[in-house]
Design a protein around this motif. Structure first.
Motif, mmCIF file in Angstrom:
data_model
loop_
_atom_site.group_PDB
_atom_site.id
_atom_site.type_symbol
_atom_site.label_atom_id
_atom_site.label_comp_id
_atom_site.label_asym_id
_atom_site.label_seq_id
_atom_site.Cartn_x
_atom_site.Cartn_y
_atom_site.Cartn_z
ATOM 1 N N ALA A 135 52.087 62.462 39.142
ATOM 2 C CA ALA A 135 50.628 62.589 39.271
ATOM 3 C C ALA A 135 50.304 63.020 40.685
ATOM 4 C CB ALA A 135 49.954 61.270 38.946
ATOM 5 N N LYS A 136 49.078 63.504 40.864
ATOM 6 C CA LYS A 136 48.646 63.967 42.173
ATOM 7 C C LYS A 136 48.409 62.799 43.112
ATOM 8 C CE LYS A 136 46.347 68.220 43.385
ATOM 9 N NZ LYS A 136 45.437 69.242 42.926
ATOM 10 N N SER A 137 47.887 61.680 42.541
ATOM 11 C CA SER A 137 47.580 60.511 43.378
ATOM 12 C C SER A 137 48.590 59.401 43.109
ATOM 13 C CB SER A 137 46.165 60.002 43.087
ATOM 14 O OG SER A 137 46.087 59.574 41.751
ATOM 15 N N ARG A 187 44.792 63.516 30.730
ATOM 16 C CA ARG A 187 43.868 63.786 31.842
ATOM 17 C C ARG A 187 42.842 62.666 31.892
ATOM 18 N NH1 ARG A 187 42.027 68.883 30.682
ATOM 19 N NH2 ARG A 187 43.477 69.962 32.022
ATOM 20 N N SER A 188 42.489 62.247 33.109
ATOM 21 C CA SER A 188 41.492 61.176 33.237
ATOM 22 C C SER A 188 40.094 61.772 33.211
ATOM 23 C CB SER A 188 41.701 60.424 34.554
ATOM 24 O OG SER A 188 41.188 61.188 35.626
ATOM 25 N N PHE A 231 53.024 68.285 41.881
ATOM 26 C CA PHE A 231 52.642 66.880 42.082
ATOM 27 C C PHE A 231 53.705 66.142 42.887
ATOM 28 C CE2 PHE A 231 49.768 66.695 38.056
ATOM 29 C CZ PHE A 231 48.915 67.593 38.688
ATOM 30 N N GLU A 263 41.771 63.977 36.824
ATOM 31 C CA GLU A 263 43.128 63.836 37.369
ATOM 32 C C GLU A 263 44.144 64.055 36.234
ATOM 33 O OE1 GLU A 263 42.532 60.344 40.635
ATOM 34 O OE2 GLU A 263 42.152 59.840 38.573
ATOM 35 N N ASP A 264 45.233 64.750 36.547
ATOM 36 C CA ASP A 264 46.261 65.022 35.533
ATOM 37 C C ASP A 264 47.402 64.017 35.661
ATOM 38 O OD1 ASP A 264 45.227 67.624 34.459
ATOM 39 O OD2 ASP A 264 45.449 68.181 36.569
ATOM 40 N N SER A 291 38.164 56.354 40.803
ATOM 41 C CA SER A 291 39.365 57.093 40.406
ATOM 42 C C SER A 291 40.167 56.274 39.409
ATOM 43 C CB SER A 291 40.236 57.414 41.621
ATOM 44 O OG SER A 291 40.855 56.239 42.080
ATOM 45 N N THR A 292 41.178 56.912 38.829
ATOM 46 C CA THR A 292 41.981 56.256 37.795
ATOM 47 C C THR A 292 43.120 55.476 38.443
ATOM 48 O OG1 THR A 292 41.562 58.264 36.581
ATOM 49 C CG2 THR A 292 43.070 56.715 35.580
ATOM 50 N N MET A 333 47.460 56.734 40.362
ATOM 51 C CA MET A 333 47.613 57.139 38.944
ATOM 52 C C MET A 333 49.056 56.953 38.486
ATOM 53 S SD MET A 333 45.771 58.852 36.553
ATOM 54 C CE MET A 333 45.808 60.153 35.353
#
Length: 945
Positions: A923-925, A890-891, A839, A895-896, A785-786, A928
């Protein structure tokens, strides 16, 4: 070399948790055990050798006790064993024992069982020792004439690999295989033989193809694929051969195999740019998309069509095939439809737009699910580009305004607003259709937009009266408050009636007091569906629509006054409009709506009442002229932006040729220069292996040297530095290790560990370094993941002859840059707002920089974070001391990342004061959001050059 770099033919899953058995117990099992025990022991030996154990003592045991066995499982395992076991002494000479093995395999090549013969021949493809192969050559040749095709096709492969690696062992291989090919009937054998001739002796392959070029369509698909490859390579190297083979490629477009059709179409496009060839290839691609059920295949072939479109001369050919491309819309997959619509949109011309609109019109009528939003979005772009066709579609699109899908309705409304402003001749039609569907609109947001359009563009007396009628119909009986109270009182049933008395106190379950009035207890739940739409919105507390209604009523009333000369009618219409506004204000202040009216809405409605009561010329101009002018300015700015982006796209696609560029004549090109042309087969092979060469930036700082990280100091006994190569989902660390001492370093091992979402794929194997020697160690790290990852570790080694413990050199941390995974991307404002709301992770970064210009700071942030600015250039132009912009990226993992830059220039601190403000990242995570925040923090402090 690591295990990942060695050529590996056989992959075996190794259970890591079991304890490795001892050499003695294995020897015992191999000597005295039954077949089952020997099989298990041999499996364990193979796994141990793969893990780096040498086990030299077991070699003779296996030759004596296992090699003579006839069990098929044992024979198969022995093939794997002989593939991986070391066959030479340390000085590179062949082990004496291998002569016995060689003899055993000569017998297996003459074995009556075809499986044993074939699998032995496959094994011989993997041998790299000429001394072992030489005695087996007669037996291998004999296998070409075996009755079973499995043996014959593996014999061809064995001869091909031996000829490629050791030509002196079988110098007449091409001639032998050519003769074999002429007489062979089996498709798989012919394919292998033809493949060998392509790579070993292309002229013989062409001679064979020339003799049977008319029968190519009757061959099996595996042979047809190889023929396509040969034709491509021959024509690529020698363009004068094109005319000879292009007919064959045309014929292969009719093959029954989808793979052959795909490859033939791709080859045809590279061999010829004639319109007939492009049309045939495109038609073949379209058929493949429609007939193939796999969505991945559809998307890949669609990409090929899109690539064709990028070529200016091919685009015109594709424009004639738009109707065929639209057949792909029958696919249920949204991604495929989206790509198809985009491609069709790009291929629209005045020649095909009429037919295209008819087909898309049918599609809109058919669509009744999620895809509506996508489809109508594309329609909006399509129809605005060709406005003279819009009259056909508006009636169909208007039906969407009453749809439950608000996103689809909003897109249609935006298109209608644009169309009604640009095309005067369509205004009566649009107003008429809008009045028809007005009562059926279910969404309050769409209702507001429809009200605005009706208020702005109703220009005749009849239309104005119709709007007022529709508004009255949508509002229901007025005054609203009185009619609602009467309705409630009238709907009470006798058994529910209670005398209105003083409020009584009740005790709730929690023991607290609750006051209950007689009036509220006697009010039954009303059926909401009985209410007219606008009345329902107002009773739900949505008074923003009331403010919009007040503006609309003011506009049409002022316009009505200018159209109608009779004072009585004028006053009557204005009074009706004012009554509607007053009753809405009264409702807002009462206790009937779920939410009371806001002060902003009260101000707007009061202002409209004041304007109507005074009817001044200034207000008339503002309401009826300047509102439309501002819309006109916005639309023209939007159109200008679209034209600019289209111009950039066309500039990218148009290949500019300078007047003094040399002209390349294919016929006069030397053969060594031809290699500079890209070989598609080679490129696709490299892409599959992940070896695509990235073009290095012109700036030397952006080259490989910029990615080198020093891991130890120059005075350490072992110096190490790493080159970090990021390749999408994995990172390759190429570590240079230098022995700076005068001692031999034994078991020199690079030990690595990771922090973050990184995973070490394998443990690098130990090395022995001579004094002042150096070596390269490679390590693979998988990325999931980023987020910022850290790789840390040390180098441990033993000094030759020293009695001390192992020595250890600790390495510097390697920080993996998040920027390698982030790419600029774009999305609509609505999508941005939706993601911003969804998010949950937010990181607020305070601006701390020495840059003094707002625009310069924004560009610096965009450059250092790889994000794209979504705020249009026009909105950022000019200078007013502050700036707000939305950024998006975007990654590669999907992921945005969103960011909102709010910065200002503190004027009171002087012209040299640095920019201040905040950047909010969502971000969602969590990883990130934090990683991007760290990146901004690090980069914003850099000096602006």
């Amino acid at each position: 070399m690591t295990a990942a770099e060695n050529v590996c033919y056989t992959l075996i899953n190794v259970p890591m948790d079991s304890e490795p058995p001892s050499e003695i117990s294995l020897k015992n099992d191999l000597e005295k055990g039954d077949v089952k025990l020997k099989t298990e022991a041999l499996k364990k030996v193979i796994i141990m050798i793969l893990n780096g154990e040498k086990l030299p003592g077991l070699l003779m045991t296996i030759i004596r006790f296992v090699l003579p066995l006839q069990d098929h499982t044992i024979k198969k395992l022995l093939l794997v064993f002989w593939e991986i076991v070391p066959k030479t002494t340390p000085d590179g000479r062949l082990l004496q024992e291998m002569i016995l093995v060689c003899d055993a395999y000569r017998k297996d090549l003459q074995h009556p069982n075809e499986f044993i013969r074939g699998s032995t021949l496959r094994f011989l493809c993997k041998l790299k020792e000429a001394e072992l192969l030489e005695p087996l050559m007669p037996a291998i040749r004999a296998c070409l004439e075996h009755r079973h095709s499995y043996v014959r096709r593996n014999a061809v492969l064995a001869i091909y690999t031996i000829y490629r690696n050791f030509e002196h062992l079988i110098p007449d291989a091409p001639e032998l295989i050519h003769d074999f090919l002429v007489n062979e009937k089996d498709a798989s054998c012919k394919r292998n033989a033809f493949m060998m001739l392509i790579h070993a002796d292309q002229d013989r392959a062409l001679d064979y193809l020339s003799t049977c070029i008319d029968q190519v369509q009757t061959f099996g698909d595996i042979l047809q694929l190889v023929i396509v490859e040969l034709i491509y390579k021959v024509c690529h190297a020698n363009p004068s051969e094109r005319a000879r083979f292009i007919r064959c490629i045309y014929n292969l477009l009719q093959s029954s195999s989808p793979a052959v059709k795909y490859e033939a179409a791709g080859t045809l496009v590279t061999l010829s740019s004639a319109p007939t060839a492009i049309k045939a290839a495109a038609q073949c691609y379209i058929d493949l998309i429609i007939k193939e059920s796999d969505n991945n295949v559809k998307l890949i072939v669609l990409d090929r069509l899109i690539e064709l479109k990028e070529h200016p001369s091919h685009e015109r050919v594709l424009q004639d095939l738009v109707m065929d491309i639209l057949r792909v819309l029958s696919t249920p997959d949204l991604e495929v439809r989206k790509k198809t619509l985009q491609l069709s949109l790009d291929l629209v011309s005045s020649r095909n737009v009429e037919e295209l609109v008819i087909v898309l019109k049918k599609e809109v009528i058919k669509t009744n699910n999620v895809t509506e939003h996508e489809d109508t979005d594309k329609y909006r772009q399509l129809l605005v580009r060709f406005g003279f066709m819009a009259a056909n579609v508006i009636p169909v699109l208007m039906e969407f305004l009453s749809d439950n899908n608000e996103a689809a309705a909003a897109d249609v409304l935006e298109f209608v607003r644009e169309a009604i402003q640009r095309f005067d001749n369509l205004r009566p039609l649009i107003v008429e259709k809008m009045l028809e569907v007005f009562h059926a609109i279910k969404s309050v947001k769409i209702y507001r937009g429809a009200l605005w359009i009706l208020g702005e563009y109703c220009s005749t007396k009849e239309d104005i009266q119709s709007v007022m009628t529709e508004v009255r119909r949508s509002l229901g009986e007025i005054p609203i408050v009185e009619s609602e109270i009467k309705k409630e009182a009238g709907e009470l049933k006798p058994e529910e009636e209670v005398p209105v008395g003083p409020a009584q106190k009740l005790v709730t379950e929690m023991g607290t007091y609750a006051t209950q009035s007689a009036l509220s207890s006697s009010r039954p739940a009303k059926k909401e569906e009985d209410r007219p739409p606008l009345r329902g919105f107002l009773l739900d507390g949505d008074f923003f629509v009331a403010a919009s209604l007040a503006t609309t009523l003011t506009k049409i009333a002022l316009r009505y006054v200018s159209l109608v000369q009779e004072k009585k009618k004028q006053n009557s219409f204005i009074a009706e409009a004012m009554l509607l506004m007053a009753t809405i204000l009264h409702l807002g202040k009462s206790s009937l709506p779920k939410k009371p009216i806001t002060d902003d809405d009260v101000d707007r409605i009061s202002l409209c009442l004041k304007v109507l009561s005074e009817c001044s010329p200034l207000m008339n101009d503002i309401f009826n002229k300047e509102c439309r002018q501002s819309l006109s300015h916005m639309l023209s700015a939007k159109l200008e932006e679209e034209k600019l982006s289209q111009k950039k796209e066309s500039e990218k696609r148009n290949v500019t040729v300078q007047p003094d560029d040399p002209i390349s004549f294919m016929q006069l090109t030397a053969k060594n220069e031809m290699s500079s042309k890209e070989d598609q087969f080679q490129l696709s092979l490299l892409a599959a292996m992940g070896n695509t060469q990235r073009k290095e930036a012109a700036d030397p700082l952006a080259s490989k040297l910029n990615k080198v990280t020093q891991l130890t100091g120059f005075s350490d006994p072992v110096y190490a530095e790493a080159y970090v190569h990021v390749n999408q989902y994995d990172i390759v660390l190429d570590v240079l290790v230098v022995n700076q001492t005068s001692d031999t370093l034994q078991n020199c091992t690079l030990e690595l560990a990771t922090l973050g979402d990184l995973k070490l794929v394998e443990k690098p194997s130990p090395l022995t370094l001579a004094p002042h020697d150096f070596a390269n160690i490679k390590a693979n790290v998988k990325v999931a993941s980023t987020e910022n990852g850290i790789i840390f570790g040390n180098i441990v080694y033993d000094v030759s002859g020293a009695a001390s413990d192992r020595n250890c050199v600790v390495l510097s941390d390697i920080h993996i840059d998040i920027m390698d995974y982030i790419q600029p991307a774009s999305c609509t404002d609505a999508e941005f707002r939706q993601m911003w709301a969804e998010f949950e992770w937010e990181n607020k970064v305070t601006v701390n920089t020495n840059i003094i210009d707002l625009n310069e700071y924004l560009q610096h942030i965009l450059k250092s974070t790889n994000m794209k600015c979504l705020t249009p250039e026009k909105a950022l132009s000019g200078y007013c001391g502050f700036m707000a912009a939305n950024l998006y990226a975007r990654s590669i993992f999907g992921e945005d990342a969103l960011a909102n830059v709010s910065i200002e220039k503190p004027i009171h601190l002087g012209p040299e004061a640095p920019v201040t403000g905040h950047i909010r990242i969502r971000a969602k995570s969590q990883g990130m959001a934090l990683s991007l925040g760290d990146k901004i923090n690090l980069s914003q402090k850099k000096t602006s050059l």
